[in-house]
Structure formats: structure tokens, C-alpha cells
Design a protein around this motif. Structure first.
Motif, PDB file in Angstrom:
ATOM      1  N   GLY A 166      59.818  30.368  38.498  1.00 43.36           N
ATOM      2  CA  GLY A 166      59.702  29.341  39.524  1.00 43.36           C
ATOM      3  C   GLY A 166      60.842  29.427  40.522  1.00 43.36           C
ATOM      4  N   VAL A 167      62.058  29.648  40.025  1.00 41.45           N
ATOM      5  CA  VAL A 167      63.208  29.787  40.916  1.00 41.45           C
ATOM      6  C   VAL A 167      63.054  31.035  41.775  1.00 41.45           C
ATOM      7  N   PHE A 168      62.545  32.108  41.171  1.00 44.47           N
ATOM      8  CA  PHE A 168      62.324  33.345  41.930  1.00 44.47           C
ATOM      9  C   PHE A 168      61.344  33.121  43.074  1.00 44.47           C
ATOM     10  N   GLN A 169      60.278  32.392  42.827  1.00 45.81           N
ATOM     11  CA  GLN A 169      59.288  32.143  43.868  1.00 45.81           C
ATOM     12  C   GLN A 169      59.902  31.406  45.048  1.00 45.81           C
ATOM     13  N   VAL A 170      60.739  30.413  44.760  1.00 44.70           N
ATOM     14  CA  VAL A 170      61.358  29.636  45.836  1.00 44.70           C
ATOM     15  C   VAL A 170      62.403  30.475  46.558  1.00 44.70           C
ATOM     16  N   ALA A 171      63.165  31.287  45.812  1.00 47.04           N
ATOM     17  CA  ALA A 171      64.129  32.191  46.446  1.00 47.04           C
ATOM     18  C   ALA A 171      63.408  33.189  47.336  1.00 47.04           C
ATOM     19  N   PHE A 172      62.237  33.619  46.905  1.00 47.32           N
ATOM     20  CA  PHE A 172      61.441  34.538  47.725  1.00 47.32           C
ATOM     21  C   PHE A 172      61.063  33.890  49.052  1.00 47.32           C
ATOM     22  N   MET A 173      60.714  32.600  49.011  1.00 48.08           N
ATOM     23  CA  MET A 173      60.405  31.912  50.251  1.00 48.08           C
ATOM     24  C   MET A 173      61.623  31.898  51.171  1.00 48.08           C
ATOM     25  N   GLY A 174      62.820  31.734  50.580  1.00 50.35           N
ATOM     26  CA  GLY A 174      64.031  31.783  51.386  1.00 50.35           C
ATOM     27  C   GLY A 174      64.211  33.135  52.049  1.00 50.35           C
ATOM     28  N   LEU A 175      63.930  34.207  51.313  1.00 49.41           N
ATOM     29  CA  LEU A 175      63.988  35.554  51.905  1.00 49.41           C
ATOM     30  C   LEU A 175      63.006  35.668  53.055  1.00 49.41           C
ATOM     31  N   GLN A 176      61.785  35.172  52.834  1.00 50.55           N
ATOM     32  CA  GLN A 176      60.767  35.260  53.877  1.00 50.55           C
ATOM     33  C   GLN A 176      61.196  34.482  55.121  1.00 50.55           C
ATOM     34  N   ARG A 177      61.793  33.306  54.893  1.00 48.05           N
ATOM     35  CA  ARG A 177      62.275  32.503  56.023  1.00 48.05           C
ATOM     36  C   ARG A 177      63.397  33.224  56.765  1.00 48.05           C
TER      37      ARG A 177
END
Length: 274
Positions: A166-177
Motif C-alpha cells: 500500500g505504501v509502495f502504491q502511494v509512493a508510486f503516485m508521488g513519482l508519477q506526480r
């Protein structure tokens, strides 16, 4: 990854992004469509998750990310209604406002669809679609190259009560942003800038999970899972035909949402701005 390799990844993405943004600003119909959707988000009649990558909650007074996006929408409207100047400071302000809206890939494609409905804009629609494809390809390449770094970052930032995935998914969104906001002229290396956005995404996710929406997945969580799937799963007819793969990979069902794991105690202290 050394600096020269980093630049080889960044230059195509930055060039494609600017061409795409200028193409959108040059289209009066595209800008009017954006402003119309943002106004509907503001009054609660439009789901923001289909338009922007930002977490927009108009009903939550003082919500920082919502305020930022709405300020950007106001700036874009001001540019649009006062001459649509395409050079100098006014153009830079319009580009900054457009970037701050964090428009999703799906919404970019909606802009193409709207243009295609106007006979006089067929060529404009084709040009914008080509620019979207080039930008998407360059951005996806950069994201794929940095996924191992996101995985390591997420594993070091899991708190009690949180699932690592779950943390990885949200961190991935940060990368995408971060790919949408990165400007090499500011002097920062991309990994440093991406780290800031990954930390910010996790901080906001934790704050959202601790708010009144605890019983349902936050917009940030759903967006993170969806974009994780879009950028890491093989394509087979579009996002919606991949809902089962998205669910098994990310833990979120695209239809009938299954929430990401809940954390027990949100941490509200955020990262310092660069």
C-alpha cells in the motif's frame, strides 16, 4: 544511475511535456473544457479523480491540495479571459497553472474526444493526440527506470499498521506526480525531486486515511493503484479491461472499490519544501 543517463531519460520527457502543454493552451476549446470540468469539480457535480491526479476535496475546508488546484484553475481562467497571451510572462503563468492542475492521461484523451466532435478541429485533435502519445511514452520510460528506487523508498517508510504494498502504491503516485512537475532549470537532480513528491504523497495519504473517509479508500489511494497498474501492467485493451489485473497487483478493485490497508495512527507532519 549517473547524471548523463538521467538526462537522457529526462530530455525527451521534458520536451514532449512542453509541446503538449503548449498545444493545449493553443486550443480555445481544450482550455474551455478544462475550466468547465474544474468548475464542476468545485461545485461537487464532477468526480475529480477522472480529471486530475491531485486529491481534490471541495467539501473539506482548508484542504491544502484542493486549494492549490483551485488557485491554478483561477489563474488559467484569468489568462483565458484576458487575451490568451502566448508569450513572455503571461505564457509562463498559464503553463504553470496548467501544470498545477495535474490533469490525468484519461482527461487528456477526453480533450481529444471533445475536439474531434468539432468538424473544424479534426486536425487539431489529431495533433494533440499525437503529442499525448509521445509524452506518455517518454514519461512511462522514465517511470519504469525508477520503479526499483520507489520500491526501496517505500520499504524504508512503512509504519506500524501499514502494508508495504500500500505504501509502495502511494509512493508510486508521488513519482508519477514528480514527472509532471519536474523542472531541471531549478537545479535539482530528478531522484531528489521525486523523493520529495513521494514523501509528500505518503504524508497526505496518511492524513486522508485519518480523516472522516476512513471507511472508504481515499482518492489518493485509488489514483495511486490505478496509475501503478497503467504504468506497470501489460496493455490489453485499456485500463478498464485490466481491472482484474489491477486488483490482484494493487489491492484495489476498479469497480466496487476494495480499500488499501488502513493505518492505525496518521502522522500529519509533512516534508519540507525544496
Amino acid at each position: 544511475m549517473d547524471k548523463s543517463d538521467e538526462l537522457q531519460l529526462l530530455e525527451p520527457m521534458m520536451r514532449a511535456k512542453q509541446v503538449l502543454q503548449l498545444g493545449i493552451l493553443a486550443s480555445e476549446i481544450a482550455v474551455e473544457t478544462i475550466l468547465d470540468f474544474m468548475e464542476r469539480i468545485r461545485d461537487g457535480s464532477q468526480d475529480s479523480g477522472l480529471v486530475s491526479l491531485s486529491t481534490i476535496i471541495p467539501s473539506r475546508h482548508g484542504h491544502a491540495e484542493t486549494s492549490e488546484v483551485m488557485a491554478a484553475a483561477n489563474a488559467l481562467r484569468s489568462w483565458h479571459t484576458t487575451g490568451r497571451v502566448m508569450d513572455g510572462k503571461r505564457r509562463r503563468e498559464a503553463l504553470a497553472a496548467l501544470e498545477a492542475l495535474d490533469l490525468s492521461l484519461a482527461f487528456h484523451k477526453e480533450l481529444v474526444r471533445r475536439l474531434e466532435q468539432v468538424p473544424a478541429c479534426k486536425a487539431e485533435a489529431s495533433q494533440l493526440e499525437a503529442e499525448i502519445l509521445i509524452s506518455e511514452s517518454a514519461t512511462e520510460h522514465l517511470i519504469r527506470e525508477h520503479l526499483p528506487y520507489v520500491r526501496r523508498f517505500a520499504s524504508r517508510n512503512v509504519e506500524e499498521g501499514e502494508e508495504p504494498e500500500g505504501v509502495f502504491q502511494v509512493a508510486f503516485m508521488g513519482l508519477q506526480r514528480s514527472t509532471r512537475r519536474f523542472d531541471p532549470e531549478r537545479g535539482y537532480r530528478f531522484p531528489i525531486y521525486a523523493t520529495y513528491w513521494m514523501r509528500l504523497a505518503i504524508t497526505r495519504w496518511r492524513a486522508d486515511e485519518g480523516a472522516a473517509t476512513r471507511g472508504t479508500p481515499s482518492v489518493a489511494a485509488i489514483t495511486a493503484a490505478t496509475f501503478f497498474a497503467v504504468h506497470t501492467l501489460p496493455s490489453s485493451g485499456g485500463v478498464f479491461t485490466r481491472s482484474r489485473s489491477i486488483a490482484s497487483t494493487s489491492g484495489v478493485r476498479i469497480f466496487g472499490f476494495a480499500p488499501l490497508p488502513r493505518r492505525r495512527s496518521p502522522r500529519l507532519d509533512g516534508p519540507k519544501r525544496l
